[in-house]
Design an enzyme around this catalytic site. Sequence first.
Site, PDB file in Angstrom:
ATOM      1  N   GLY A 258      37.771  31.969  44.043  1.00 44.12           N
ATOM      2  CA  GLY A 258      36.995  32.623  42.998  1.00 44.12           C
ATOM      3  C   GLY A 258      37.706  32.621  41.656  1.00 44.12           C
ATOM      4  CB  THR A 259      41.246  33.208  40.704  1.00 47.14           C
ATOM      5  OG1 THR A 259      41.291  34.468  41.377  1.00 47.14           O
ATOM      6  CG2 THR A 259      42.062  33.258  39.437  1.00 47.14           C
TER       7      THR A 259
ATOM      8  CB  SER B 296      36.005  33.323  46.872  1.00 46.12           C
ATOM      9  OG  SER B 296      37.277  33.293  47.452  1.00 46.12           O
TER      10      SER B 296
ATOM     11  CB  THR C 263      44.483  15.110  48.000  1.00 43.73           C
ATOM     12  OG1 THR C 263      45.016  13.932  47.404  1.00 43.73           O
ATOM     13  CG2 THR C 263      43.988  14.805  49.400  1.00 43.73           C
TER      14      THR C 263
ATOM     15  CB  CYS D 157      43.462  41.183  42.679  1.00 40.10           C
ATOM     16  SG  CYS D 157      41.966  40.305  43.123  1.00 40.10           S
TER      17      CYS D 157
HETATM   18  N1  PLP Z   1      35.925  37.742  41.547  1.00 35.77           N
HETATM   19  C1  PLP Z   1      35.716  38.831  42.285  1.00 35.77           C
HETATM   20  C2  PLP Z   1      34.550  39.709  41.982  1.00 35.77           C
HETATM   21  C3  PLP Z   1      36.578  39.165  43.335  1.00 35.77           C
HETATM   22  O1  PLP Z   1      36.365  40.255  44.050  1.00 35.77           O
HETATM   23  C4  PLP Z   1      37.684  38.304  43.594  1.00 35.77           C
HETATM   24  C5  PLP Z   1      38.658  38.637  44.644  1.00 35.77           C
HETATM   25  O2  PLP Z   1      39.035  39.766  44.847  1.00 35.77           O
HETATM   26  C6  PLP Z   1      37.836  37.160  42.800  1.00 35.77           C
HETATM   27  C7  PLP Z   1      36.934  36.918  41.793  1.00 35.77           C
HETATM   28  C8  PLP Z   1      38.965  36.210  43.030  1.00 35.77           C
HETATM   29  O3  PLP Z   1      38.696  35.402  44.145  1.00 35.77           O
HETATM   30  P1  PLP Z   1      39.879  34.603  44.876  1.00 35.77           P
HETATM   31  O4  PLP Z   1      40.653  35.630  45.640  1.00 35.77           O
HETATM   32  O5  PLP Z   1      39.168  33.649  45.781  1.00 35.77           O
HETATM   33  O6  PLP Z   1      40.672  33.920  43.835  1.00 35.77           O
END
Ligand code: PLP
Length: 379
Positions: A71-72, A199, A237, A327
């Site tokens: 997601g990031t 994600s 890759t 996070c």
């Molecule tokens: N966006 C949201 C709303 C999230 O809750 C998170 C993870 O906690 C992320 C982005 C980041 O995703 P990833 O952990 O896959 O980098």
Amino acid sequence: METIYFDNAATTPVDPEVIKAMMPYLTEHHGNPSSVHRFGRKTRAGIESSRRTIAELLNASPGEIFFASGGTEADNMAVKCAVMDMGIEHIIISEIEHHAVLYTAQDLEKRGLATVSYVKLTANGHIDLQDLESLLKAHPNSLVSLMHANNEIGNRIDLDVVGDLCHAHGALFHSDTVQTMAHYSFDLSALPVDMVSGSAHKFHGPKGVGFIYISSNVKMKPFIIGGSQERNMRAGTENVFSIVGLAKALEIAYADLEEHQEHILGLKNYMIKTLKLELPDAEFNGDISEDSLYTVLSVRLPENEMAEMLLYNLDIAGVACSGGSACSSGTNKGSHVLAAIYPDVTNPSVRFSFSKFNTKEEVDRCVGVLKNLFEAVPA
Ligand code: PLP
């Protein structure tokens, strides 16, 4: 007694069926998907059939799905590419976006590449749509990045309403759907969204893999430069076995979506009801109506000396949950989301987040633990 896992918005346990689907790509199929020979063709087929599965489930075209590390990265890609490749000079976000969006937009502003506006929030943390409209009028042709559901409090936006508003003002609309992907159905061909992020580890897939949907109307340039993977957008890759796991996890989620929705919403509502009865001093952050994300419940607890080390005390008592965002769990940093909505509240808050693997008995045990912690120690 087994520790209760109520931290599914941070990450979810991998579904055994997903592991089964991934295994051949760890043990047998080792070819580089860019190789022309049969070993390469085998892993390429795994990637492309995963892309087709995801596209079908979300009613997108396979060419609109780009794999990423999670997601990031998908959020970074959306915000950075909009500014750097498409010449967008203004970004509209909210203060309660995930840091992957918030910090990326702020970084672009610091570098002088864009300016940022923040949409006002209502008293319980919803986007103020009138303010969004005013911002769009003042800054047409912006990038709007607003998350579908907030990972800390569960408030949801209506993608149709927000997307239509953005498009009426020539804005590009990205939504971080990391917490809602696989938990709600998406018809990406019909929704007025230009980009969404997903994600796998938020829906019983592996960590470190995700994707971004970029509508075919949006023309972006490569995000990571090198090889020609992901149609030149993201060189390197591919993470083959994880991509296969991502598609399998999404497939499983959508096969029984309604059943899971009903079960998990039932747990959330049961916890609300039980907490109101057993710990009447507890309050709830954000909107807890049935429109909110059914996997997340943010509870504001009374202040007392147990609050200081709350997450550790809960862990010792057999409940794993989060203080704020996934996070920042484990760090002592306060929640930027709660600070933005409730600047004057100093009570501790805990986020409980549920999955299809949780049970009502676990809710009962968890509420019992909270009651013990907060009733045993005077305020
Ligand atoms: N966006 C949201 C709303 C999230 O809750 C998170 C993870 O906690 C992320 C982005 C980041 O995703 P990833 O952990 O896959 O980098």
